[in-house]
Design a protein around this motif. Structure first.
Motif, mmCIF file in Angstrom:
data_model
loop_
_atom_site.group_PDB
_atom_site.id
_atom_site.type_symbol
_atom_site.label_atom_id
_atom_site.label_comp_id
_atom_site.label_asym_id
_atom_site.label_seq_id
_atom_site.Cartn_x
_atom_site.Cartn_y
_atom_site.Cartn_z
ATOM 1 N N UNK A 328 0.806 -1.211 0.000
ATOM 2 C CA UNK A 328 0.000 0.000 0.000
ATOM 3 C C UNK A 328 0.842 1.266 0.000
ATOM 4 N N UNK A 329 1.946 1.247 0.755
ATOM 5 C CA UNK A 329 2.841 2.412 0.805
ATOM 6 C C UNK A 329 3.475 2.641 -0.566
ATOM 7 N N UNK A 330 3.895 1.567 -1.216
ATOM 8 C CA UNK A 330 4.465 1.686 -2.559
ATOM 9 C C UNK A 330 3.435 2.252 -3.525
ATOM 10 N N UNK A 331 2.207 1.804 -3.391
ATOM 11 C CA UNK A 331 1.139 2.252 -4.294
ATOM 12 C C UNK A 331 0.914 3.756 -4.182
ATOM 13 N N UNK A 332 0.728 4.259 -2.953
ATOM 14 C CA UNK A 332 0.427 5.689 -2.798
ATOM 15 C C UNK A 332 1.632 6.551 -3.163
ATOM 16 N N UNK A 333 2.835 6.033 -2.955
ATOM 17 C CA UNK A 333 4.041 6.801 -3.288
ATOM 18 C C UNK A 333 4.223 6.889 -4.800
ATOM 19 N N UNK A 334 4.063 5.768 -5.480
ATOM 20 C CA UNK A 334 4.215 5.759 -6.939
ATOM 21 C C UNK A 334 3.141 6.597 -7.607
ATOM 22 N N UNK A 335 1.944 6.593 -7.054
ATOM 23 C CA UNK A 335 0.859 7.382 -7.646
ATOM 24 C C UNK A 335 1.099 8.874 -7.499
ATOM 25 N N UNK A 336 1.989 9.245 -6.590
ATOM 26 C CA UNK A 336 2.351 10.647 -6.417
ATOM 27 C C UNK A 336 3.684 10.992 -7.087
ATOM 28 N N UNK A 337 4.125 10.112 -7.974
ATOM 29 C CA UNK A 337 5.276 10.432 -8.809
ATOM 30 C C UNK A 337 6.627 10.038 -8.275
ATOM 31 N N UNK A 365 -8.777 2.804 -13.779
ATOM 32 C CA UNK A 365 -8.892 2.832 -15.236
ATOM 33 C C UNK A 365 -10.313 2.456 -15.651
ATOM 34 N N UNK A 366 -10.864 1.439 -14.979
ATOM 35 C CA UNK A 366 -12.215 0.978 -15.314
ATOM 36 C C UNK A 366 -13.258 2.076 -15.078
ATOM 37 N N UNK A 367 -13.007 2.944 -14.091
ATOM 38 C CA UNK A 367 -13.951 4.016 -13.770
ATOM 39 C C UNK A 367 -13.653 5.309 -14.527
ATOM 40 N N UNK A 368 -12.616 5.287 -15.367
ATOM 41 C CA UNK A 368 -12.277 6.466 -16.137
ATOM 42 C C UNK A 368 -11.520 7.519 -15.359
ATOM 43 N N UNK A 369 -11.015 7.170 -14.170
ATOM 44 C CA UNK A 369 -10.283 8.126 -13.344
ATOM 45 C C UNK A 369 -8.787 8.124 -13.644
ATOM 46 N N UNK A 370 -8.366 7.226 -14.522
ATOM 47 C CA UNK A 370 -6.961 7.117 -14.896
ATOM 48 C C UNK A 370 -6.888 6.475 -16.271
#
Length: 701
Positions: A328-337, A365-370
């Motif tokens: 989870x930490x990797x996910x939120x960090x990568x999503x912030x660049x 992606x499925x919801x069109x948010x990315x």
């Protein structure tokens, strides 16, 4: 006029530019309202010589909304004057929209709350197509309602069925979303293109009026008496009651204003808003929620961050342990660049952790948010590995391994040499004191605690724990990182369980301990829900694991014994011990705990609870049960404050609501104490201590 510039162009179009010289953002201050009244008066006087009006802002946002600081000072005796002011302001809004000339709002930045209500005075809205431009009416989240025409106009623009979800939830939308549902009429690519778009519409529409002022207007979808709308409102009302449990006055008032306002003429509907808001202004819940808003704003502004330390961004972060927390930490960090190195003992386990980010982004992606391209970029930032050398040059390394001192010490010694010259090493522990863990570090001044709460991508708070030797520079770096990943940081001093874990633990143990008294499980769960907790204590302990709770307690007992201090077991400890050791009920992940989880069916309470904990003839008072749950957590906050674990009241309030689900209507645990009054709070704690034991005994003043 001090806050508004009135400029008439050669094209006979007047531009009202909102620009408060004394504030970073425009607000609906008393000065602004006086200036707006003067501007409208000038427009009315000049309407035969002008072709249209443009509303614009010189700030990065359009208008931020009302001045909430004034709300905190309102008293009941002020309400007649406040009502008159609101009505006067709305009369000026009305004069503008009935001017007979086209009015266009140009939104280069966000327009929320009162700011969007000003934009709703325009006949046409043009906005920059950027995710940074947020539009909405968040008043419901503050225990209030949009009383500058927000309820009335949204209902008349969208219809009851489509307007109410936005109004009741207080969610913001992007300019593109607003355009899709008709709240914005045109999107442009850049702020420079706004004026031209506005002029083009004015040229094409020399006369303009609001839809509800046009003869023959009908409300989209129908009025409340329309059978389809009536049915939807009945469901919505029930759903609102279920969600808020009758504890949040703002949404209930919004629903009432929307439904009643839809059955009367426009001006009467506007007056209904004004009457409702003055009642909410002095409602204790609204006052608590506004206070919470300011607490959260203080944290975002760095109130708990050391002063005088230059901000530093984290470019590369290492995460030790690719389990649920590390992933989870990797996910939120990568999503912030940020570039992330996700390390585990084998490449396969590291890749498994990376797969979590794919799962999260697949849903977006499925919801069109990315877009698929954005997802690929996020995944490319995560390097899954079993090689510690890949951590070389990390600005921050966060260990997220199992709660074992020995294991944490081992990975600390392995990873620390890989840090950048001024890098920071953090431990994601939920209970183990940071000062003790820092003993394994060669640089304890650059060691800190970062307590993430699962699921990391959904919980918006991180608890930062300062060890005895942690430097201000390290704290500032950690604070900046938490803000960088879009979360709220609270700062606490070192202790066992810190603040959030020990407070959360008091809620769980008090609730679970009620079973020992023979109180039925369903009553305990419902008492928590009726108090405003998001879930009951039995549910939350099942989800987090009874085995883990027992392990933490046993570790605490051993640690205190080594320090020569006793641990007094309470009823909740005894229930958890019996459930795990005697009955083999370890929680959801272990096959079942207080609940059974039959495949393909809804969970249900384990029948064995009545056999092992039930008692005949037990009486209970639901109000007393609620008090026990709320006072127990608030009392733990008082202890943490007295012990110096908590540094500020705003960290206590934001941490309790955001991390552990303390009821939002209270404004947080410390605000709950304040609203009771310290003397009354202490008296109630002593009363509960006399009935249920020393765990309710308040600390010495």
């Amino acid at each position: 006029m001090k806050t508004i510039r009135y400029e008439t162009g050669a094209d006979q179009i007047v531009t009202l530019t909102f620009d408060d010289p004394d504030a970073p953002v425009n607000t609906l201050s008393e000065q602004w309202q006086r200036d707006f009244a003067e501007a409208v008066e000038r427009l009315v006087a000049a309407k035969e010589t002008i072709r249209g009006v443009i509303l614009a802002s010189a700030k990065s946002t359009f208008v931020a909304g009302a001045d909430l600081k004034a709300v905190q000072e309102y008293k009941a005796q002020d309400m007649p004057v406040v009502f008159a002011r609101i009505e006067a302001a709305k009369q000026n809004f009305r004069r503008l929209e009935t001017l007979g000339k086209p009015v266009v709002a140009c939104l280069a930045g966000s327009a929320v709350g009162g700011g969007f209500e000003i934009a709703l005075c325009a006949h046409h809205r043009v906005a920059v197509d950027s995710p940074k431009v947020q539009i909405g009416l968040p008043e419901a989240t503050l225990g209030l309602l949009p009383a500058g025409g927000g309820v009335t106009k949204m209902v008349r623009l969208l219809g009851l069925a489509d307007a109410l979800p936005w109004l009741l939830e207080g969610k913001s939308m992007t300019a593109a979303e607003a355009a899709r549902i008709g709240l914005v009429q045109r999107l442009v690519d850049t702020p420079d293109a706004l004026r031209q778009a506005a002029v083009e519409w004015i040229d094409a529409n020399p006369v303009a009026s609001q839809p509800w002022d046009v003869k023959g207007y009908r409300m989209p979808g129908g009025t409340p008496s329309t059978p389809k709308i009536a049915g939807a409102l009945a469901v919505m009302s029930a759903a609102l009651e279920q969600k808020t449990r009758g504890l949040m006055p703002g949404p209930a008032a919004i629903l009432a204003c929307a439904v009643e306002g839809a059955q009367v003429d426009f001006d009467t509907a506007m007056r209904l808003e004004s009457r409702a808001i003055v009642k909410l202004f002095v409602d204790p819940v609204a006052q608590n929620l506004v206070n919470f808003f300011f607490d959260r704003t203080r944290i975002k502004a760095g109130a708990s961050r050391p002063a005088g330390v230059a901000p530093q961004a984290v470019a590369k972060v290492g995460i030790l342990g690719a389990g649920m927390m590390g992933a989870g930490i990797a996910c939120v960090s990568a999503m912030r660049g940020m570039d992330c190195v996700l390390k585990d003992v084998t490449p396969e386990r590291a890749e498994s952790g990376k797969a979590y980010t794919r799962k999260v982004t697949d849903a977006r992606v499925a919801k069109g948010r990315m877009t698929a391209e954005q997802q690929a970029q996020v995944l490319a930032r995560i390097h899954a590995t079993a090689d510690a050398q890949d951590l070389q040059g990390c600005d921050l390394i966060i260990e997220a391994v199992f709660e074992s001192r020995e294991l944490k010490a081992q990975v600390t010694r392995e990873a620390e040499p890989m840090l950048a010259a001024d890098g920071v090493l953090a431990s994601n522990t939920s209970t183990l004191p940071i000062t003790g863990l820092a003993a394994a570090s060669a640089h304890p001044e650059r060691f800190i605690g970062l307590h993430f709460i699962s699921p990391v991508d959904k919980i918006p708070l991180v608890e930062i724990i300062v060890g005895e030797k942690t430097s201000d520079a390290t704290l500032a770096r950690a604070y900046d990182y938490v803000l960088q990943i879009g979360k709220l940081p609270i700062v606490v001093n070192d202790s066992r369980g810190f603040y959030t874990s020990r407070t959360f633990g008091s809620f769980v143990k008090e609730g679970v301990g009620m079973l020992m008294e023979g109180i039925p499980a369903e009553v305990i769960e419902n008492a928590a829900l009726s108090a405003g907790m998001p879930v009951g204590p039995l549910t939350v302990l099942d989800e987090t694991s009874l085995s883990l709770a027992l392990s933490i307690t046993e570790q605490t007992i051993a640690d205190l014994k080594a320090e020569g201090r006793p641990y007094l077991k309470e009823p909740g400890d005894l229930v958890i011990e019996k459930m795990v050791k005697e009955l083999g009920r370890r929680g959801r992940a272990g096959g079942g705990g207080f609940y059974d989880y039959p495949e393909g069916e809804r969970k249900r309470l384990w029948p064995g609870l009545k056999q092992h904990f039930g008692r005949a003839g037990v009486q209970w008072d639901i109000a007393e049960l609620r008090d026990r749950l709320l006072f127990r957590q608030s009392l733990e906050t008082l202890r943490a404050m007295k012990e110096g674990v908590l540094r500020t009241t705003h960290d206590a309030n934001v941490g309790s609501v955001t991390a552990i689900g303390f009821p939002a209507w209270t404004g947080g645990t410390w605000r709950f104490i304040e609203s009771q009054g310290m003397e009354r709070f202490i008296a109630r704690c002593n009363e509960l201590a006399g009935r249920y034991g020393e765990r309710f005994a308040p600390p010495q003043a």
